[in-house]
Write an enzyme that holds these catalytic residues in place. Structure first.
Site, mmCIF file in Angstrom:
data_model
loop_
_atom_site.group_PDB
_atom_site.id
_atom_site.type_symbol
_atom_site.label_atom_id
_atom_site.label_comp_id
_atom_site.label_asym_id
_atom_site.label_seq_id
_atom_site.Cartn_x
_atom_site.Cartn_y
_atom_site.Cartn_z
ATOM 1 N N HIS A 1 0.820 -1.217 0.000
ATOM 2 C CA HIS A 1 0.000 0.000 0.000
ATOM 3 C C HIS A 1 0.856 1.269 0.000
ATOM 4 C CE1 HIS A 1 -0.006 -0.033 4.584
ATOM 5 N NE2 HIS A 1 -0.023 1.263 4.395
ATOM 6 N N ASP B 1 1.182 -7.691 2.452
ATOM 7 C CA ASP B 1 1.262 -6.264 2.111
ATOM 8 C C ASP B 1 2.722 -5.805 1.927
ATOM 9 O OD1 ASP B 1 0.841 -3.565 1.793
ATOM 10 O OD2 ASP B 1 -0.507 -3.352 3.505
ATOM 11 N N SER C 1 3.962 2.300 8.464
ATOM 12 C CA SER C 1 3.760 1.310 7.421
ATOM 13 C C SER C 1 5.060 1.110 6.674
ATOM 14 C CB SER C 1 2.692 1.769 6.435
ATOM 15 O OG SER C 1 1.443 1.417 6.924
HETATM 16 N N1 ARG Z 1 -4.877 0.557 7.726
HETATM 17 C C1 ARG Z 1 -3.596 0.653 7.080
HETATM 18 C C2 ARG Z 1 -3.080 2.089 7.175
HETATM 19 O O1 ARG Z 1 -3.584 2.855 7.940
HETATM 20 C C3 ARG Z 1 -3.629 0.152 5.675
HETATM 21 C C4 ARG Z 1 -4.342 1.017 4.709
HETATM 22 C C5 ARG Z 1 -4.293 0.555 3.287
HETATM 23 N N2 ARG Z 1 -5.307 -0.440 2.974
HETATM 24 C C6 ARG Z 1 -6.629 -0.166 2.707
HETATM 25 N N3 ARG Z 1 -7.440 -1.148 2.527
HETATM 26 N N4 ARG Z 1 -7.116 1.050 2.611
HETATM 27 O O2 ARG Z 1 -2.572 2.736 6.335
HETATM 28 N N1 GLU Z 2 -1.346 1.422 7.651
HETATM 29 C C1 GLU Z 2 -0.696 2.465 8.392
HETATM 30 C C2 GLU Z 2 0.294 3.245 7.537
HETATM 31 O O1 GLU Z 2 0.094 3.382 6.359
HETATM 32 C C3 GLU Z 2 -0.064 1.857 9.586
HETATM 33 C C4 GLU Z 2 -1.128 1.468 10.478
HETATM 34 C C5 GLU Z 2 -1.219 2.368 11.660
HETATM 35 O O2 GLU Z 2 -1.842 3.437 11.611
HETATM 36 O O3 GLU Z 2 -0.621 1.936 12.662
HETATM 37 O O4 GLU Z 2 1.227 3.842 8.031
#
Ligand code: ARG
Ligand code: GLU
Length: 722
Positions: free
Chosen positions: A83, A219, A642
């Protein structure tokens, strides 16, 4: 005796779960080395951060300024999340060569794909520059004067440094402005895409599984840093060479067990851990619910249309994912704050704070001032939340007016020539906007979201043209008459001569409502909000210092601010609710359990199915006979982490951070060891996909694969023989 055993239990509990804190790498020796070693780490602080020799920090990069990445080979191979690489992967994808859908693996250096604008940044050195930056600041100075002095001091400091295009020094405030640190950085601008799994692996579970455990997402994606002929930073040039790092992370094949030491090294974006109780209460009871309600309504409408039609599905996928990501995060955050009694805990702390503050003239009466300020800001702050989520985001026709408005002001202030220049820029933005826009969907979102606004925003902060109106009628009029519901009509307006076009814009019903709302915010909300917020910020600076002065027995870590941090914890499952226990790890078998053929979130790639059916796992299976996919830890992370490496006790890569469990997303305001967990991809799943699924052996060959645990076991066996 009883006290002793309670103490013992408490120590064990703390030892098992101590995960709170985002620590500064250059202070580890003084602040954390002992704790980390007590938790099982075999390294010295000097191995993690050193300016004199290669250390772990030399393998960590700020990836594009929004994620973290790490170097995992002597040829500058960089591992980050799928991502995080998403936009770059998308930019190389076409319907014929759909790398997003099918994955992409370069077979040689020559096939690696350049990415315009992408960079990685290393941290060379961290220095405390508080005395230089705060020079000349006296206690009674106003906040505004203070900021002017600080900005001047920062400019002076930077001017002394002779930096080139690739080297910089970033100066950032810490502890709410009580301390300043300088980060000396070096950036590399030639970053090429090396490989990515298909989306069905890299984004497996998509939005349904986002923030959720049990998780089965691979991921990850791979990039490579290229440098000039002498390994120096360089802009893209075809003949650049793979970069040789001063350190890269070996990859462990031994995996993890519950209780193993883990360390996450990366660039967390933002946390607010030292707020007063009343602020946390407002996040939980006012701000989060307002934002959730608007997004909830918008997402429901989008989902309805996306399910009906695959073209809409594609058109809205990116937007939906972005909006759903924080919608889900806030739900978890508000619930987690409630569940862990965060406000009560803060109040308890504040009671002790007051007791100590009463003995100290500097900090008497501080908390009541906070309460008064937060009471003053509550209403306007909520109105701002609705404003930013409704007309400024989810009602897209109104949001689009922020793009159109500069045309009017440019024409009025600078005349037709500047208007024409601005028009070219606006047309480009419009192209991008309409590619992902359907007026029919937006029309319905307008109705649902406006209903929420009218119900929840006090009348004096609502545009008069909305009060007591039939929302459906209003929507019919706006979406029926506006010239900005599609590209052709918008273009037709902009093809008129400037004076005429501006006149048409000004009488457009969407423009009129957006403008009225904007002006209302400027007149009624911003003046109160800005002044109160400035007072809160300066009080927070004092409160932060007060907490540090009055609680000398406590260790303080600064809030996240997109600077390099170390957080350490343990591999650890958890109990999300009564009667439910989450294991610390998931396996490939779980991917197959979730498999829904040709579903857009849970489809499984045929090659992966084939490997699963043949149990062709190479050396990547664990003792269960299946390949581990993800695992949980008690590391304190946030957005920006991330792509951060999960590092074992010996400095090897064991996983790749990519998410948190949503029950614990309140760690941004109040970390609680019982439910705060970060989610990582197991390094063995990454290796399995690269090796067995992609067949990209050349990449496996350039990594350094290690067996730290097996070595230890062997040594023990040998010792036992004598
Ligand atoms: N929750 C993760 C973050 O905050 C992954 C986000 C990307 N994936 C998604 N399905 N939107 O960035
Ligand atoms: N998915 C998040 C990012 O893109 C990390 C998840 C979180 O917020 O801890 O940095």
């Amino acid at each position: 005796m009883r006290i002793l055993s309670t103490l013992l239990l408490l120590t064990i509990y703390l030892q098992t779960y101590a995960g709170e804190g985002m620590w500064l790498p250059h202070l580890l020796k003084a602040m954390n080395e002992k704790d980390m070693q007590a938790m099982g780490m075999k390294l010295k602080a000097e191995d993690i951060y050193s300016v004199n020799k290669g250390s772990l920090k030399d393998a960590i990069v700020h990836f594009g300024g929004f994620c973290t990445g790490e170097v995992i080979s002597a040829q500058g191979l960089v591992l980050t999340n799928h991502h995080c690489g998403y936009d770059n992967i998308l930019s190389h994808s076409t319907l014929e060569k759909n790398y997003m859908k099918n994955g992409f693996w370069s077979k040689s250096l020559k096939e690696e794909l350049p990415n315009k604008g992408l960079f990685v940044k290393f941290i060379e050195k961290i220095e405390d520059v508080t005395s230089q930056i705060m020079a000349g600041i006296s206690p009674g100075i106003s906040l505004k004067e203070r900021q002017i002095l600080i900005d001047a001091n920062i400019a002076k400091f930077k001017a002394q440094m002779k930096m080139d295009k690739f080297h910089a020094v970033d100066i950032k405030p810490f502890f709410a402005g009580n301390q300043y640190l300088a980060f000396y950085t070096v950036s590399y601008n030639d970053i090429r895409l090396v490989g990515t799994p298909p989306e069905s692996i890299g984004k497996f579970g998509a939005d349904t599984d986002n923030w959720v455990w049990p998780r089965h997402t691979g991921d990850f994606s791979l990039f490579r840093i290229y440098a000039g002929p002498n390994n120096e930073p360089a802009d893209y040039a075809e003949n650049n060479k793979p970069f040789t790092p001063s350190h890269f992370l070996p990859v462990s094949l031994d995996g993890v067990e519950e209780g193993d030491f883990t360390m996450i090294f990366g660039f967390p974006g933002r946390t607010d851990e030292y707020l007063p109780a009343i602020a946390v209460e407002q996040v939980m009871d006012v701000s989060d619910p307002a934002k959730i309600a608007v997004r909830d309504a918008a997402l429901k409408v989008m989902d309805k249309y996306m399910r009906k039609d695959p073209v809409t599905k594609l058109k809205y996928a990116g937007k939906f994912a972005t909006i759903a990501n924080y919608w889900k995060k806030w739900i978890g955050e508000a619930e987690g704050l409630k569940k862990t009694n965060a406000v009560y805990k803060k109040l308890k702390f504040e009671k002790e704070f007051e007791r100590r503050a009463n003995l100290d003239t500097r900090y008497k009466g501080l908390l009541p001032r906070f309460n008064a300020l937060y009471e003053d800001i509550e209403e306007v702050s909520m109105v701002r939340d609705y404003f930013s989520e409704a007309p400024n985001r989810n009602i897209e026709l109104l949001r689009l007016m922020n793009t159109i408005r500069p045309l009017v002001s440019t024409f009025e202030n600078n005349g037709a020539a500047d208007y024409e220049k601005m028009k070219l820029r606006v047309l480009t933005s419009l192209e991008a906007f309409y590619k992902e826009y359907a007026a029919e969907i937006d029309h319905e979102i307008f109705e649902r979201v406006m209903e929420i606004c009218v119900q929840n925003i006090p009348a004096k902060y609502l545009p008069t043209s909305v009060i007591d109106k039939d929302i459906q009628q209003m929507a019919l009029k706006i979406y029926g008459q506006s010239n900005f519901t599609d590209m052709d009509k918008a273009k037709a307006v902009l093809s008129k001569n400037p004076a005429e076009a501006v006149k048409m814009i000004q009488s457009d019903p969407a423009f009129m409502l957006a403008n009225e709302w904007n002006d209302l915010m400027k007149i009624e909300v911003s003046p109160i909000y800005d002044i109160t917020k400035a007072k809160i910020d300066s009080l927070q600076m004092i409160y932060m210092k007060a907490q540090m002065d009055l609680f000398p027995e406590k260790k303080f870590y600064p809030d996240a601010n997109s600077t390099l941090r170390v957080t350490f914890g343990k591999v650890s499952g958890f109990k999300p609710k009564d009667g439910l226990i989450y294991d610390h790890t998931t396996h490939l078998d779980g991917v197959i359990e979730k498999y829904i053929p040709s579903d857009y979130e849970f489809d499984v790639d045929p090659k992966l199915l084939d490997l699963y059916n043949k149990k062709d796992y190479g050396p990547y299976a664990d003792e269960t006979g299946s390949v581990p996919v993800c695992f949980l830890g008690s590391n304190h992370t946030t957005g920006g982490n991330s792509g951060s490496p999960a590092i074992d006790a010996n400095g090897n890569l064991i996983g790749l951070n990519f998410d948190r469990v949503w029950e614990g997303t309140m760690s941004d305001n109040n970390y609680d060891p019982s439910i705060c967990r970060n989610i990582m991809v197991d390094a063995r799943y990454i290796l399995f996909i690269i090796d067995k699924h992609a067949g990209a052996n050349r990449l496996i060959d350039e990594m350094k694969l290690v067996h730290p645990k097996k070595k230890k076991k062997k040594k023990k066996q040998v010792e036992a023989m004598y």
